[in-house]
Design a protein around this motif. Sequence first.
Motif, PDB file in Angstrom:
ATOM      1  N   GLY A 103       0.798  -1.221   0.000  1.00  0.00           N
ATOM      2  CA  GLY A 103       0.000   0.000   0.000  1.00  0.00           C
ATOM      3  C   GLY A 103       0.827   1.266   0.000  1.00  0.00           C
ATOM      4  O   GLY A 103       0.304   2.351  -0.289  1.00  0.00           O
ATOM      5  N   GLN A 127       4.082   3.913  -4.610  1.00  0.00           N
ATOM      6  CA  GLN A 127       3.576   5.067  -5.335  1.00  0.00           C
ATOM      7  C   GLN A 127       4.666   5.572  -6.270  1.00  0.00           C
ATOM      8  O   GLN A 127       5.834   5.208  -6.125  1.00  0.00           O
ATOM      9  CB  GLN A 127       3.164   6.181  -4.372  1.00  0.00           C
ATOM     10  CG  GLN A 127       4.296   6.667  -3.459  1.00  0.00           C
ATOM     11  CD  GLN A 127       3.834   7.707  -2.466  1.00  0.00           C
ATOM     12  OE1 GLN A 127       2.945   8.494  -2.762  1.00  0.00           O
ATOM     13  NE2 GLN A 127       4.430   7.721  -1.281  1.00  0.00           N
ATOM     14  N   ILE A 150      -4.885   0.942  -6.565  1.00  0.00           N
ATOM     15  CA  ILE A 150      -5.956   0.168  -5.926  1.00  0.00           C
ATOM     16  C   ILE A 150      -5.519  -1.281  -5.752  1.00  0.00           C
ATOM     17  O   ILE A 150      -5.737  -1.902  -4.710  1.00  0.00           O
ATOM     18  CB  ILE A 150      -7.248   0.262  -6.758  1.00  0.00           C
ATOM     19  CG1 ILE A 150      -7.794   1.690  -6.735  1.00  0.00           C
ATOM     20  CG2 ILE A 150      -8.301  -0.725  -6.232  1.00  0.00           C
ATOM     21  CD1 ILE A 150      -8.950   1.930  -7.671  1.00  0.00           C
ATOM     22  N   LEU A 151      -4.873  -1.830  -6.798  1.00  0.00           N
ATOM     23  CA  LEU A 151      -4.357  -3.195  -6.730  1.00  0.00           C
ATOM     24  C   LEU A 151      -3.357  -3.329  -5.575  1.00  0.00           C
ATOM     25  O   LEU A 151      -3.390  -4.306  -4.821  1.00  0.00           O
ATOM     26  CB  LEU A 151      -3.691  -3.550  -8.057  1.00  0.00           C
ATOM     27  CG  LEU A 151      -3.254  -5.002  -8.267  1.00  0.00           C
ATOM     28  CD1 LEU A 151      -4.460  -5.914  -8.373  1.00  0.00           C
ATOM     29  CD2 LEU A 151      -2.393  -5.118  -9.526  1.00  0.00           C
ATOM     30  N   CYS A 152      -2.489  -2.330  -5.425  1.00  0.00           N
ATOM     31  CA  CYS A 152      -1.492  -2.356  -4.355  1.00  0.00           C
ATOM     32  C   CYS A 152      -2.156  -2.313  -2.982  1.00  0.00           C
ATOM     33  O   CYS A 152      -1.734  -3.015  -2.051  1.00  0.00           O
ATOM     34  CB  CYS A 152      -0.525  -1.187  -4.504  1.00  0.00           C
ATOM     35  SG  CYS A 152       0.557  -1.278  -5.950  1.00  0.00           S
ATOM     36  N   ARG A 153      -3.182  -1.493  -2.846  1.00  0.00           N
ATOM     37  CA  ARG A 153      -3.866  -1.415  -1.546  1.00  0.00           C
ATOM     38  C   ARG A 153      -4.553  -2.727  -1.196  1.00  0.00           C
ATOM     39  O   ARG A 153      -4.527  -3.162  -0.043  1.00  0.00           O
ATOM     40  CB  ARG A 153      -4.857  -0.242  -1.548  1.00  0.00           C
ATOM     41  CG  ARG A 153      -4.181   1.128  -1.457  1.00  0.00           C
ATOM     42  CD  ARG A 153      -5.181   2.201  -1.098  1.00  0.00           C
ATOM     43  NE  ARG A 153      -6.080   2.511  -2.201  1.00  0.00           N
ATOM     44  CZ  ARG A 153      -5.839   3.404  -3.147  1.00  0.00           C
ATOM     45  NH1 ARG A 153      -4.694   4.087  -3.130  1.00  0.00           N
ATOM     46  NH2 ARG A 153      -6.715   3.635  -4.097  1.00  0.00           N
ATOM     47  N   PHE A 154      -5.158  -3.365  -2.188  1.00  0.00           N
ATOM     48  CA  PHE A 154      -5.780  -4.665  -1.933  1.00  0.00           C
ATOM     49  C   PHE A 154      -4.722  -5.718  -1.602  1.00  0.00           C
ATOM     50  O   PHE A 154      -4.998  -6.671  -0.872  1.00  0.00           O
ATOM     51  CB  PHE A 154      -6.604  -5.106  -3.139  1.00  0.00           C
ATOM     52  CG  PHE A 154      -8.030  -4.641  -3.097  1.00  0.00           C
ATOM     53  CD1 PHE A 154      -8.967  -5.315  -2.342  1.00  0.00           C
ATOM     54  CD2 PHE A 154      -8.428  -3.520  -3.803  1.00  0.00           C
ATOM     55  CE1 PHE A 154     -10.291  -4.888  -2.285  1.00  0.00           C
ATOM     56  CE2 PHE A 154      -9.739  -3.077  -3.761  1.00  0.00           C
ATOM     57  CZ  PHE A 154     -10.687  -3.755  -3.002  1.00  0.00           C
ATOM     58  N   CYS A 195      -3.654 -10.295  -5.423  1.00  0.00           N
ATOM     59  CA  CYS A 195      -3.205  -8.946  -5.776  1.00  0.00           C
ATOM     60  C   CYS A 195      -1.700  -8.792  -5.547  1.00  0.00           C
ATOM     61  O   CYS A 195      -1.005  -8.145  -6.337  1.00  0.00           O
ATOM     62  CB  CYS A 195      -3.982  -7.908  -4.978  1.00  0.00           C
ATOM     63  SG  CYS A 195      -5.728  -7.775  -5.439  1.00  0.00           S
ATOM     64  N   LYS A 200      -3.884   4.934 -11.253  1.00  0.00           N
ATOM     65  CA  LYS A 200      -4.811   4.862 -10.123  1.00  0.00           C
ATOM     66  C   LYS A 200      -5.329   3.439  -9.921  1.00  0.00           C
ATOM     67  O   LYS A 200      -5.503   2.987  -8.786  1.00  0.00           O
ATOM     68  CB  LYS A 200      -5.972   5.826 -10.344  1.00  0.00           C
ATOM     69  CG  LYS A 200      -5.587   7.291 -10.188  1.00  0.00           C
ATOM     70  CD  LYS A 200      -6.804   8.195 -10.303  1.00  0.00           C
ATOM     71  CE  LYS A 200      -6.430   9.658 -10.102  1.00  0.00           C
ATOM     72  NZ  LYS A 200      -7.627  10.556 -10.213  1.00  0.00           N
ATOM     73  N   GLU A 201      -5.554   2.729 -11.008  1.00  0.00           N
ATOM     74  CA  GLU A 201      -6.011   1.337 -10.903  1.00  0.00           C
ATOM     75  C   GLU A 201      -4.933   0.457 -10.290  1.00  0.00           C
ATOM     76  O   GLU A 201      -5.220  -0.446  -9.489  1.00  0.00           O
ATOM     77  CB  GLU A 201      -6.405   0.816 -12.287  1.00  0.00           C
ATOM     78  CG  GLU A 201      -7.637   1.494 -12.867  1.00  0.00           C
ATOM     79  CD  GLU A 201      -7.885   1.133 -14.312  1.00  0.00           C
ATOM     80  OE1 GLU A 201      -9.057   1.092 -14.724  1.00  0.00           O
ATOM     81  OE2 GLU A 201      -6.895   0.904 -15.055  1.00  0.00           O
ATOM     82  N   HIS A 202      -3.680   0.718 -10.653  1.00  0.00           N
ATOM     83  CA  HIS A 202      -2.580  -0.056 -10.068  1.00  0.00           C
ATOM     84  C   HIS A 202      -2.451   0.230  -8.580  1.00  0.00           C
ATOM     85  O   HIS A 202      -2.152  -0.676  -7.792  1.00  0.00           O
ATOM     86  CB  HIS A 202      -1.271   0.280 -10.788  1.00  0.00           C
ATOM     87  CG  HIS A 202      -0.135  -0.608 -10.411  1.00  0.00           C
ATOM     88  ND1 HIS A 202       0.752  -0.291  -9.406  1.00  0.00           N
ATOM     89  CD2 HIS A 202       0.260  -1.817 -10.895  1.00  0.00           C
ATOM     90  CE1 HIS A 202       1.646  -1.260  -9.287  1.00  0.00           C
ATOM     91  NE2 HIS A 202       1.371  -2.194 -10.164  1.00  0.00           N
TER      92      HIS A 202
END
Length: 236
Positions: free
Chosen positions: A127, A130, A154-158, A177, A150-152
């Motif tokens: 997460g 960046q 989100i993938l990192c946060r999941f 993920c 931005k989609e990537h």
Amino acid sequence: MSNIRAVRKRQQLNNLVATVTELARPGYTVVDFCSGTGHVGIVLAHTLPDCQVILIENKEESLVRAQSRSAELGLKNIGFIQANLDYFTGPFHIGVALHACGVATDMVMEHCIQAGAAFVISPCCYGFIQNAIKFTFPKSKRFQETLAYKEHMILCRFADQTAVQLPPERRLIGKQCMGLVDLDRSWAAETHGYSVQVMTMEPESCSPKNNMLVGRPAQKNGLVVDGSQLEAPVHN
């Protein structure tokens, strides 16, 4: 630390050390990036007496502790550098990092690729990934063609949703993920001639962040790291 945590830490170390041992050859220099108090580096120095092991850590207190521990063991093939890993420019053959947080994983990979060195890295804190001065995400062309930044993210946060207290189905999504984020990293490294495996530590319960990136350069000065060719060719 608690007995349970100590067992898990030992399992994590066993995975990294076993993999580095497979890659190492006598005379190699192995660098433990973000070494902390030396859990990985000290074990490597003990296990690989014919190799030189260098610990890099920017926190003085941690490095002093690592020096004290290695002195108690009488290790002679170990060195210490207090610095941010950005400032290390020396040659080496294998880079290793246990739970390198966020872009620290990418920084270690970058250092290894620049040095033509193999790497064994366990990522962490997805997460925190960046865009940075040196990196933009996604890293590989194939992921860039599929995911926007931005989609990537989100993938990192999941990918951080792997804590043991979470429901199993949520942890599974987190693990998947993690695999995708590290696949992007591996594909980016492969454009530099590397062969990269995204592996899972054994047992999986040793850590919620149990991925391990193992990268082998195709060739370095005539020496193939996987051992199929142990010496550079000699021209008479």
